[in-house]
Design a protein around this motif. Structure first.
Motif, short mmCIF file in Angstrom:
data_model
loop_
_atom_site.label_atom_id
_atom_site.label_comp_id
_atom_site.label_asym_id
_atom_site.label_seq_id
_atom_site.Cartn_x
_atom_site.Cartn_y
_atom_site.Cartn_z
N ALA A 199 36.11 27.64 42.20
CA ALA A 199 34.99 26.77 41.82
C ALA A 199 34.03 27.51 40.89
N GLN A 200 33.36 26.75 40.04
CA GLN A 200 32.35 27.34 39.16
C GLN A 200 31.03 27.48 39.93
N LEU A 201 31.08 28.35 40.93
CA LEU A 201 29.95 28.68 41.78
C LEU A 201 29.84 30.20 41.83
N PRO A 202 28.74 30.76 42.33
CA PRO A 202 28.64 32.22 42.41
C PRO A 202 29.84 32.84 43.10
N TYR A 203 30.34 33.93 42.53
CA TYR A 203 31.52 34.67 42.97
C TYR A 203 32.82 33.90 42.67
N GLY A 204 32.72 32.76 41.98
CA GLY A 204 33.89 31.96 41.66
C GLY A 204 34.36 32.20 40.24
N LYS A 205 34.59 31.11 39.51
CA LYS A 205 35.11 31.19 38.14
C LYS A 205 34.34 32.22 37.31
N TRP A 206 35.06 32.94 36.46
CA TRP A 206 34.57 34.00 35.56
C TRP A 206 34.54 35.37 36.24
N ASN A 207 34.73 35.45 37.55
CA ASN A 207 34.65 36.72 38.27
C ASN A 207 36.00 37.11 38.85
N ASN A 208 36.12 38.34 39.32
CA ASN A 208 37.39 38.81 39.86
C ASN A 208 37.37 39.02 41.37
N TYR A 209 36.57 38.23 42.05
CA TYR A 209 36.65 38.20 43.50
C TYR A 209 37.83 37.34 43.93
N ASP A 210 38.30 37.52 45.18
CA ASP A 210 39.37 36.65 45.69
C ASP A 210 39.03 35.18 45.53
N TYR A 211 37.76 34.84 45.73
CA TYR A 211 37.29 33.45 45.66
C TYR A 211 37.59 32.82 44.30
N SER A 212 37.71 33.67 43.27
CA SER A 212 37.87 33.14 41.92
C SER A 212 39.28 33.32 41.35
N VAL A 213 40.11 34.15 41.96
CA VAL A 213 41.44 34.40 41.40
C VAL A 213 42.58 34.06 42.35
N LYS A 214 42.28 33.75 43.59
CA LYS A 214 43.33 33.37 44.54
C LYS A 214 43.54 31.87 44.46
N SER A 215 44.80 31.46 44.34
CA SER A 215 45.10 30.06 44.06
C SER A 215 45.79 29.39 45.25
N SER B 113 55.49 20.70 53.08
CA SER B 113 55.58 21.79 52.11
C SER B 113 55.52 23.15 52.81
N GLY B 114 55.85 24.18 52.05
CA GLY B 114 55.57 25.55 52.44
C GLY B 114 54.31 26.00 51.73
N LEU B 115 53.57 26.90 52.38
CA LEU B 115 52.32 27.42 51.82
C LEU B 115 52.54 28.84 51.32
N LEU B 116 52.28 29.08 50.03
CA LEU B 116 52.30 30.42 49.47
C LEU B 116 50.89 31.00 49.63
N GLU B 117 50.75 32.01 50.48
CA GLU B 117 49.43 32.44 50.92
C GLU B 117 48.74 33.42 49.98
N ARG B 118 49.49 34.06 49.08
CA ARG B 118 48.89 35.12 48.26
C ARG B 118 49.29 34.95 46.80
N VAL B 119 48.91 33.81 46.22
CA VAL B 119 49.14 33.53 44.80
C VAL B 119 47.84 33.81 44.04
N TYR B 120 47.96 34.58 42.95
CA TYR B 120 46.79 34.94 42.16
C TYR B 120 47.00 34.55 40.70
N VAL B 121 45.94 34.01 40.09
CA VAL B 121 45.98 33.69 38.67
C VAL B 121 45.92 34.99 37.86
N ALA B 122 46.24 34.89 36.57
CA ALA B 122 46.20 36.06 35.69
C ALA B 122 44.82 36.26 35.08
N SER B 123 43.94 35.27 35.24
CA SER B 123 42.59 35.35 34.70
C SER B 123 41.72 34.34 35.44
#
Length: 236
Positions: A189-205, A8-18
Motif C-alpha cells: 500500500a502507498q502508506l508509511p513503510y509501504g510503496k517506495w520503501n524496502n520493508y517487507d510491507y512494501s516488497v512482499k507480495s 489454491s495454494g499460498l506462496l508465503e515468501r514471494v517478493y517483488v523486484a522493486s
C-alpha cells in the motif's frame, strides 16, 4: 479472494523486484532485475532490445492478452496479441466481454491488471470502514488522517475484490474450472513503510496459485520466490 484461496495454494515468501510500479512489472515481464532490463526508476520502460514474456509465450503457441494495467510503455512492443488498459469498477465486465467474443483456438495466457488498490483511492471511504473503528497496523502513527487514509485504502481493496470476482466468474464460464490461475500484487500500500520503501510491507507480495490436480488446495509453500521467476516458470 477468500473463495479463490480455498481452492489454491499460498506462496508465503514471494517478493517483488522493486517497491514501485513500472520496475516491478518490467521485472515480471522480462525476467530480469530492473537495473538489467532498463526500467529502474518509476515511469521508465524496459529497453527495446529486451525480449519480454508475451513473445516467449507466443513462440510456444499461446495467444497472449493484457486487460488492464500490466506494463508501462507500448503494449505492442512487448508482444501482446491484444491489450486494453482501461479496467476499473466502471468496466468490471471487460474480461467477460473479451472472452465472450474471443475467436481463437490457441491456448490463452490472459493477464488481468486490476487498478485497485493502486492510488487514487475512493475520495470517501465505504461506510463500513469507519475510521474510528479500524485497528491500525503497528507501524502506523495513530492519527485521524492516518485512519481516514487507511479506510480509503480498505475501500479500494474491496473494489479490487469485486473486480477479481467478476474476472473469476468470466474465466469459469468461458475457460472452465481446470484453468490455472495465479493471483498476485506488485507492491504494498502507498502508506508509511509501504510503496517506495524496502520493508517487507512494501516488497512482499500476496500470491495464490490455483492449479487443479497439481497444487493441493490449502497447501502453503515457504520457498523464497522473486517476480523475476515468473517468466522462466511460465515458459517451463
Amino acid at each position: 479472494l477468500d473463495q479463490l484461496a480455498e481452492r489454491s495454494g499460498l506462496l508465503e515468501r514471494v517478493y517483488v523486484a522493486s517497491p514501485s510500479c513500472a520496475p516491478s512489472r518490467g521485472a515480471m515481464l522480462s525476467g530480469l532485475m530492473p537495473y538489467r532490463n532498463g526500467a529502474e526508476p518509476n515511469h521508465t520502460y524496459v529497453r527495446d532490445d529486451v525480449r519480454q514474456l508475451p513473445l516467449y509465450m507466443k513462440d510456444l503457441g499461446y495467444e497472449v492478452v493484457a486487460l488492464g494495467k500490466i506494463m508501462h510503455g507500448a503494449d505492442k512492443r512487448a508482444g501482446f496479441d491484444h491489450a486494453d488498459r482501461d479496467i476499473s469498477v466502471e468496466k468490471i465486465g471487460m474480461v467477460e466481454d473479451y472472452l465472450a467474443n474471443r475467436d481463437s483456438d490457441r491456448p490463452l495466457l490472459l493477464m488481468v491488471g486490476i487498478k485497485d488498490p493502486h492510488v487514487p483511492w475512493p475520495k470517501e471511504p465505504f461506510p463500513h470502514y469507519h475510521p474510528d473503528s479500524l485497528t491500525l497496523p503497528p507501524q502506523l502513527m495513530d492519527t485521524l488522517a492516518t485512519r481516514v487514509e487507511l479506510a480509503r485504502y480498505y475501500s479500494d481493496v474491496e473494489r479490487m475484490d469485486q473486480q477479481a470476482a467478476a474476472t473469476l466468474a468470466a474465466v469459469e464460464k468461458h475457460l472452465g474450472s481446470e484453468t490455472i490461475i495465479f493471483f498476485t500484487s506488485d507492491h504494498g500500500a502507498q502508506l508509511p513503510y509501504g510503496k517506495w520503501n524496502n520493508y517487507d510491507y512494501s516488497v512482499k507480495s500476496p500470491t495464490l496459485v490455483c492449479w487443479p490436480g497439481v497444487v493441493q488446495p490449502g497447501a502453503r509453500f515457504p520457498a523464497l520466490i522473486s517476480f523475476v521467476d515468473w517468466l522462466p516458470t511460465l515458459i517451463e
